[in-house]
Design a protein around this motif. Structure first.
Motif, mmCIF file in Angstrom:
data_model
loop_
_atom_site.group_PDB
_atom_site.id
_atom_site.type_symbol
_atom_site.label_atom_id
_atom_site.label_comp_id
_atom_site.label_asym_id
_atom_site.label_seq_id
_atom_site.Cartn_x
_atom_site.Cartn_y
_atom_site.Cartn_z
ATOM 1 N N SER A 126 1.040 -1.159 0.042
ATOM 2 C CA SER A 126 0.245 -0.010 -0.125
ATOM 3 C C SER A 126 0.744 0.826 0.051
ATOM 4 O O SER A 126 0.471 2.433 -0.253
ATOM 5 N N ILE A 127 2.026 1.155 0.766
ATOM 6 C CA ILE A 127 2.978 2.763 0.795
ATOM 7 C C ILE A 127 3.752 2.608 -0.789
ATOM 8 O O ILE A 127 3.464 3.688 -1.243
ATOM 9 N N ASN A 128 3.138 1.962 -1.513
ATOM 10 C CA ASN A 128 3.622 2.078 -2.461
ATOM 11 C C ASN A 128 3.028 3.282 -4.037
ATOM 12 O O ASN A 128 3.300 3.722 -4.657
ATOM 13 N N HIS A 129 1.782 3.775 -3.451
ATOM 14 C CA HIS A 129 0.796 3.858 -3.922
ATOM 15 C C HIS A 129 0.473 5.653 -2.847
ATOM 16 O O HIS A 129 -0.001 6.092 -3.122
ATOM 17 N N GLU A 130 1.308 6.246 -2.357
ATOM 18 C CA GLU A 130 1.497 7.243 -1.420
ATOM 19 C C GLU A 130 1.606 8.346 -1.815
ATOM 20 O O GLU A 130 2.942 8.349 -2.869
ATOM 21 N N PRO A 131 1.286 9.081 -2.376
ATOM 22 C CA PRO A 131 1.609 10.461 -3.414
ATOM 23 C C PRO A 131 2.721 10.763 -3.072
ATOM 24 O O PRO A 131 2.907 11.159 -1.881
ATOM 25 N N GLY A 132 3.943 11.225 -3.930
ATOM 26 C CA GLY A 132 4.893 11.286 -4.312
ATOM 27 C C GLY A 132 6.644 10.311 -3.437
ATOM 28 O O GLY A 132 7.278 10.610 -3.038
ATOM 29 N N MET A 133 5.993 9.491 -2.952
ATOM 30 C CA MET A 133 6.698 8.282 -2.174
ATOM 31 C C MET A 133 7.617 7.494 -3.410
ATOM 32 O O MET A 133 6.663 6.631 -4.849
ATOM 33 N N ILE A 134 9.028 7.310 -3.328
ATOM 34 C CA ILE A 134 9.641 6.677 -5.236
ATOM 35 C C ILE A 134 9.914 5.627 -4.358
ATOM 36 O O ILE A 134 9.737 4.469 -4.941
ATOM 37 N N TRP A 135 10.450 5.571 -2.858
ATOM 38 C CA TRP A 135 10.868 4.582 -2.678
ATOM 39 C C TRP A 135 11.209 4.318 -0.978
ATOM 40 O O TRP A 135 11.534 5.630 -0.464
ATOM 41 N N LYS A 136 10.772 3.417 -0.812
ATOM 42 C CA LYS A 136 11.347 2.514 1.353
ATOM 43 C C LYS A 136 12.279 1.848 1.371
ATOM 44 O O LYS A 136 12.339 0.963 0.788
ATOM 45 N N ILE A 137 12.548 1.441 2.150
ATOM 46 C CA ILE A 137 13.935 0.381 2.822
ATOM 47 C C ILE A 137 13.265 0.480 4.175
ATOM 48 O O ILE A 137 13.443 1.306 5.335
ATOM 49 N N TRP A 138 13.357 -0.435 4.376
ATOM 50 C CA TRP A 138 12.488 -0.639 5.910
ATOM 51 C C TRP A 138 14.036 -1.199 6.743
ATOM 52 O O TRP A 138 14.866 -2.130 6.111
ATOM 53 N N THR A 139 14.050 -1.119 8.133
ATOM 54 C CA THR A 139 14.501 -0.898 8.687
ATOM 55 C C THR A 139 14.208 -1.642 10.299
ATOM 56 O O THR A 139 13.159 -1.480 10.730
ATOM 57 N N GLU A 140 14.831 -2.647 10.660
ATOM 58 C CA GLU A 140 15.258 -3.353 12.384
ATOM 59 C C GLU A 140 16.517 -3.245 12.969
ATOM 60 O O GLU A 140 16.964 -3.362 12.001
ATOM 61 N N ASN A 141 15.828 -3.444 14.067
ATOM 62 C CA ASN A 141 17.592 -4.050 14.444
ATOM 63 C C ASN A 141 16.807 -4.985 16.078
ATOM 64 O O ASN A 141 15.810 -4.038 17.403
ATOM 65 N N SER A 142 16.455 -6.074 16.392
ATOM 66 C CA SER A 142 15.838 -6.485 17.274
ATOM 67 C C SER A 142 17.226 -7.117 18.342
ATOM 68 O O SER A 142 16.731 -6.459 19.252
ATOM 69 N N GLU A 143 18.292 -6.720 18.641
ATOM 70 C CA GLU A 143 18.658 -6.112 19.494
ATOM 71 C C GLU A 143 18.223 -5.219 20.100
ATOM 72 O O GLU A 143 17.810 -4.945 21.796
ATOM 73 N N ALA A 144 18.419 -4.500 19.616
ATOM 74 C CA ALA A 144 18.027 -2.767 19.737
ATOM 75 C C ALA A 144 16.037 -2.268 20.490
ATOM 76 O O ALA A 144 16.202 -1.275 20.950
ATOM 77 N N GLY A 145 15.395 -3.500 19.818
ATOM 78 C CA GLY A 145 14.115 -3.270 19.783
ATOM 79 C C GLY A 145 13.785 -2.045 19.492
ATOM 80 O O GLY A 145 12.891 -1.290 19.653
#
Length: 109
Positions: free
Chosen positions: A33-52
């Motif tokens: 769904s984020i691909n359809h947000e106005p003006g959005m070109i790309w997204k990189i998802w981030t996560e750090n399970s150790e830091a929560g």
């Protein structure tokens, strides 16, 4: 004529998960769904399970679209009970970023 300046949106927040493959499965529909947000070109998802922590780095066509999405996403996260959401918007220096091979293609979808 130069292209308009692009903007990075950086969002992070405390998260107890899911992470990894579980995150990918649980949030697939949201990601699509984020691909359809106005003006959005790309997204990189981030996560750090150790830091929560979790979040994302987004590239938007304009500051206005980045800020509008930040407001929408912050509200969504708050509805999910997430607190301590940090969102920051930065202008992209395209000439320097290009030297370092930044993926700034406006047709990156």
């Amino acid at each position: 004529m130069p292209l308009p300046t692009m903007y990075i949106l950086q969002v992070d927040f405390p998260s107890s998960g899911p992470f990894g493959d579980s995150m990918a499965a649980e949030y697939r529909e949201l990601a699509e769904s984020i691909n359809h947000e106005p003006g959005m070109i790309w997204k990189i998802w981030t996560e750090n399970s150790e830091a929560g922590e979790a979040g994302g780095i987004y590239l938007f066509e304009s500051e206005a679209t980045a800020r509008k999405y930040l407001a929408k996403h912050t509200e969504r996260l708050q509805d999910w009970g997430v607190t301590d959401i940090r969102g920051r918007v930065f202008a992209v220096n395209e000439p320097l970023s290009a030297i370092n091979r930044a993926p700034l293609g406006r047709d990156a979808n």
